[in-house]
Design a protein around this motif. Structure first.
Motif, PDB file in Angstrom:
ATOM      1  N   ARG A 102      49.386  28.990  31.884  1.00 34.38           N
ATOM      2  CA  ARG A 102      47.946  28.885  31.610  1.00 34.38           C
ATOM      3  C   ARG A 102      47.714  27.516  30.982  1.00 34.38           C
TER       4      ARG A 102
ATOM      5  N   ARG B  52      53.400  41.063  26.631  1.00 37.45           N
ATOM      6  CA  ARG B  52      52.911  41.759  27.825  1.00 37.45           C
ATOM      7  C   ARG B  52      53.652  43.090  27.995  1.00 37.45           C
TER       8      ARG B  52
ATOM      9  N   THR C 224      35.370  44.009  32.850  1.00 37.74           N
ATOM     10  CA  THR C 224      35.612  44.322  34.261  1.00 37.74           C
ATOM     11  C   THR C 224      35.121  45.721  34.615  1.00 37.74           C
TER      12      THR C 224
ATOM     13  N   THR D   7      32.113  46.849  37.211  1.00 32.70           N
ATOM     14  CA  THR D   7      32.469  47.686  38.376  1.00 32.70           C
ATOM     15  C   THR D   7      31.507  48.857  38.493  1.00 32.70           C
TER      16      THR D   7
ATOM     17  N   HIS E  73      45.306  29.608  36.305  1.00 34.27           N
ATOM     18  CA  HIS E  73      46.751  29.466  36.104  1.00 34.27           C
ATOM     19  C   HIS E  73      47.054  28.000  35.801  1.00 34.27           C
TER      20      HIS E  73
ATOM     21  N   SER F  93      44.508  40.245  41.351  1.00 33.57           N
ATOM     22  CA  SER F  93      45.400  39.107  41.512  1.00 33.57           C
ATOM     23  C   SER F  93      46.813  39.597  41.884  1.00 33.57           C
TER      24      SER F  93
ATOM     25  N   ARG G 209      51.263  37.155  36.773  1.00 31.67           N
ATOM     26  CA  ARG G 209      50.080  37.317  35.939  1.00 31.67           C
ATOM     27  C   ARG G 209      49.159  38.413  36.442  1.00 31.67           C
TER      28      ARG G 209
ATOM     29  N   CYS H  81      46.934  41.584  36.928  1.00 26.56           N
ATOM     30  CA  CYS H  81      46.200  42.276  35.854  1.00 26.56           C
ATOM     31  C   CYS H  81      47.072  43.335  35.182  1.00 26.56           C
TER      32      CYS H  81
HETATM   33  C1  HEM Z   1      37.899  46.629  37.280  1.00 25.20           C
HETATM   34  C2  HEM Z   1      38.965  46.420  36.801  1.00 25.20           C
HETATM   35  C3  HEM Z   1      39.725  45.135  36.619  1.00 25.20           C
HETATM   36  C4  HEM Z   1      39.818  44.020  37.428  1.00 25.20           C
HETATM   37  C5  HEM Z   1      39.142  43.788  38.770  1.00 25.20           C
HETATM   38  C6  HEM Z   1      40.714  43.097  36.754  1.00 25.20           C
HETATM   39  C7  HEM Z   1      41.086  41.868  37.243  1.00 25.20           C
HETATM   40  C8  HEM Z   1      41.918  40.991  36.597  1.00 25.20           C
HETATM   41  C9  HEM Z   1      42.269  39.673  37.084  1.00 25.20           C
HETATM   42  C10 HEM Z   1      41.793  39.065  38.392  1.00 25.20           C
HETATM   43  C11 HEM Z   1      43.089  39.102  36.164  1.00 25.20           C
HETATM   44  C12 HEM Z   1      43.684  37.687  36.226  1.00 25.20           C
HETATM   45  C13 HEM Z   1      45.045  37.713  36.855  1.00 25.20           C
HETATM   46  C14 HEM Z   1      45.614  36.313  37.036  1.00 25.20           C
HETATM   47  O1  HEM Z   1      45.653  35.545  36.091  1.00 25.20           O
HETATM   48  O2  HEM Z   1      46.041  35.979  38.159  1.00 25.20           O
HETATM   49  C15 HEM Z   1      43.292  40.054  35.104  1.00 25.20           C
HETATM   50  C16 HEM Z   1      44.092  39.835  34.006  1.00 25.20           C
HETATM   51  C17 HEM Z   1      44.242  40.740  32.980  1.00 25.20           C
HETATM   52  N1  HEM Z   1      43.677  41.998  32.902  1.00 25.20           N
HETATM   53 FE1  HEM Z   1      42.470  42.870  34.264  1.00 25.20          FE
HETATM   54  N2  HEM Z   1      41.116  43.655  35.583  1.00 25.20           N
HETATM   55  C18 HEM Z   1      40.546  44.905  35.461  1.00 25.20           C
HETATM   56  C19 HEM Z   1      40.695  45.812  34.441  1.00 25.20           C
HETATM   57  C20 HEM Z   1      41.501  45.640  33.353  1.00 25.20           C
HETATM   58  C21 HEM Z   1      41.704  46.613  32.306  1.00 25.20           C
HETATM   59  C22 HEM Z   1      41.075  48.018  32.287  1.00 25.20           C
HETATM   60  C23 HEM Z   1      42.548  46.042  31.397  1.00 25.20           C
HETATM   61  C24 HEM Z   1      43.111  46.612  30.129  1.00 25.20           C
HETATM   62  C25 HEM Z   1      42.932  47.816  29.690  1.00 25.20           C
HETATM   63  C26 HEM Z   1      42.885  44.697  31.877  1.00 25.20           C
HETATM   64  C27 HEM Z   1      43.715  43.810  31.232  1.00 25.20           C
HETATM   65  C28 HEM Z   1      44.063  42.551  31.705  1.00 25.20           C
HETATM   66  C29 HEM Z   1      44.922  41.627  30.996  1.00 25.20           C
HETATM   67  C30 HEM Z   1      45.557  41.839  29.617  1.00 25.20           C
HETATM   68  C31 HEM Z   1      45.043  40.490  31.800  1.00 25.20           C
HETATM   69  C32 HEM Z   1      45.863  39.226  31.513  1.00 25.20           C
HETATM   70  C33 HEM Z   1      47.223  39.327  32.173  1.00 25.20           C
HETATM   71  C34 HEM Z   1      48.094  38.097  31.931  1.00 25.20           C
HETATM   72  O3  HEM Z   1      47.579  37.012  31.727  1.00 25.20           O
HETATM   73  O4  HEM Z   1      49.326  38.240  31.978  1.00 25.20           O
HETATM   74  N3  HEM Z   1      42.225  44.495  33.059  1.00 25.20           N
HETATM   75  N4  HEM Z   1      42.560  41.195  35.386  1.00 25.20           N
END
Ligand code: HEM
Length: 506
Positions: free
Chosen positions: A100, A129, A310, A314, A376, A439, A443, A445
């Protein structure tokens, strides 16, 4: 006086020559991706400063190809715009693209990168993580999740049932989701009118409008030195929202710490405190250092914000599509009535709600909630799509472009759940290509495995209880509008609801 102006002239000329030499060396050394012409130093300001960057970059990729480069101040930003280059970067060369970029606003929000979502790829990030993933999996055991959803939804749906005229669903979506994440993180169950949840929600709404979701478009992120000499109004606003949000989350964390009992897991915060206690019991000093209060509070904030933003968008989009296309809503309801009847919807029904789940998957495609992902950064000099990408370059995954690519999606503007179903009406066994709402790669989600069943049960609950329509005479608007960078939300709409089943077994 003359000598001073000569010195300034010499300085300006030297800087310009230096930049030119740097530029020429970089051009010779690397085969950089193409992009539009820009003003030196300022970069492609007119492109990155206006809202709807995901759409603009997708348009540019028609001229420049799937890998597009923009200049943002002194830095280069690379955008990946089709399935092939995204998979090459995130799956084939996963670690190369797992970093990042330390954008100033992200660094300020995360106390110098002590969270998960915005911190770069290091052993400490990997450790946090893992700890957070384990704590979230706790909710997938037994009937914990479904009980929590039922409990929470019933309160809000009872309130919705009392609406007598057209109303904005997004107010409900926001409160339902906030209360649920509040229960996940802090164990407490909140009433629909709880003032603490409402004030947190207000702060989150301001945060999204000021900062977007994951995309950093503050002037200070492009020209970092501005924050120290002349911080913008937006920067000052973001600093204030950050302080206010952390005040609440920190207070909840310290309450938990004071009442924590070993062996009793009340919520996500307790799961993190348990991880710390295990390290204490084992005398593992190195691990304990990584589990200090600041890191744990940052992890809670990540889960709270990443989960709420998110999920609330949705739900809002899903109801926008369902109220705008009543045929699909009725088909979901026929399925829910057939599979669940008037029982309580639970995880065991999940695998038989194919049509409803296909509508949710299509919602994620059409809405592309996190349209540019979270940027990223390259961990080393690497390549994608035949171009060189130097170490430390910010790389954006244009999820919106993947989800609207006519090569993979016929009539991409059309909402069509059948894209996800086979000829027997079952969800296709393999995920369609060019569909990456969460994604991929290192990384991917962290909340994906929780979000999929969680949101499906919420959507099914809504449709089981209510027939949802637009007010008489109102035409559906399914196109959406740009809220802030990387986020499209539905155009404001109102719905009317009629109860279908009052007697749902508890
Ligand atoms: C509708 C639902 C969701 C969508 C569409 C979504 C989508 C995404 C996307 C596109 C990323 C970025 C991935 C990347 O960097 O390539 C992400 C990261 C992340 N999401 Fe979600 N997300 C959703 C729900 C959630 C929920 C419910 C949680 C936790 C309870 C969550 C926790 C995280 C975390 C902690 C990251 C960072 C991961 C990292 O950097 O290692 N997300 N999400």
């Amino acid at each position: 006086m003359i000598s001073l102006s000569l010195n300034i002239q010499t300085l300006v000329v030297s800087v310009c020559v230096g930049l030119l030499v740097y530029y020429v060396i970089k051009r010779i050394r690397y085969r950089l991706p193409p992009g539009p012409w820009c003003i030196p130093i300022i970069g492609n300001y007119q492109i990155y400063s206006a809202p709807g960057l995901h759409r603009k970059v997708a348009e540019l990729s028609k001229t420049y190809g799937p890998v597009v480069r923009l200049s943002a101040g002194p830095s280069a930003w690379v955008f990946l715009n089709n399935n092939e280059v995204v998979l090459e970067a995130l799956v084939k060369r996963n670690t190369d693209f797992a970093g990042r970029t330390p954008f100033p606003s992200g660094e300020m929000f995360t106390d110098g990168g002590k969270d998960i979502a915005l911190s770069t790829f290091t052993p400490t990030w990997r450790f946090h993580r893992k700890v957070a993933g384990k704590a979230l999996r706790h909710y997938l055991q037994g009937d914990l999740l479904e009980n929590m959803i039922q409990d929470n939804m019933t309160k809000f749906l009872d309130k919705m049932a009392k609406e007598r005229g057209p109303f904005e669903f997004n107010n409900y979506a926001n409160l339902i989701v906030f209360s649920q994440l509040y229960t996940i993180c802090f164990g407490e169950k909140k009433s629909p009118d709880d003032p603490e949840v409402k004030s947190l929600l207000k702060l989150d709404e301001e945060l999204v409008e000021t900062w977007g979701v994951g995309v950093f478009m503050l002037f200070e992120d492009v020209f970092p030195y501005l924050k120290d000499i002349f911080p913008s109004k937006t920067w000052r606003k973001l600093t204030k929202i950050t302080e206010d949000l952390f005040k609440v989350i920190r207070a909840k964390f310290y309450e938990h710490k004071a009442t924590f009992q070993s062996g009793v897991n009340r919520d996500f915060t307790d799961s993190l405190l348990t991880a710390r206690q295990e390290a204490e019991n084992e005398g593992d000093e190195e691990t304990l250092e990584k589990l200090d209060d600041t890191y744990l509070i940052q992890t809670i904030m990540d889960i709270f914000l990443a989960g709420t933003e998110t999920t609330r968008f949705t739900l809002d989009w899903f109801i926008n599509f369902m109220s705008g296309i009543p045929e699909f809503q009725s088909k979901c309801q026929e399925e829910i009535d057939r599979v669940v009847g008037s029982d309580r919807i639970s995880m065991k029904h999940r695998n038989a709600l194919d049509f409803t789940e296909a509508c949710l998957f299509e919602t994620w495609r059409r809405a592309s909630l996190v349209a540019l992902g979270i940027p990223h950064a390259t961990m080393c000099d690497t390549k994608v799509g035949g171009y060189d990408i130097p170490k430390g370059t910010a790389v954006f995954i244009n999820i919106w472009a993947l989800h609207n690519d006519p090569k993979y999606w016929k009539d991409p503007e059309k909402f069509d759940p059948y894209r996800f179903l086979d000829q027997n009406g079952k969800l296709k066994a393999t995920k369609p290509e060019s569909w990456l709402p969460f994604s991929a790669g290192r990384r991917v989600c962290l909340g994906e495995t929780l979000a999929k069943p969680d949101i499906l049960l919420m959507c099914a609950n809504l449709l089981q209880r209510f027939e949802i329509r637009l007010p008489p005479g109102v035409k559906p608007q399914l196109g959406g509008r740009v809220l802030s960078d990387g986020i499209d939300i539905p155009v404001d709409y109102k719905i009317v609801v009629k109860e279908r089943q009052k007697e749902i077994k508890i």
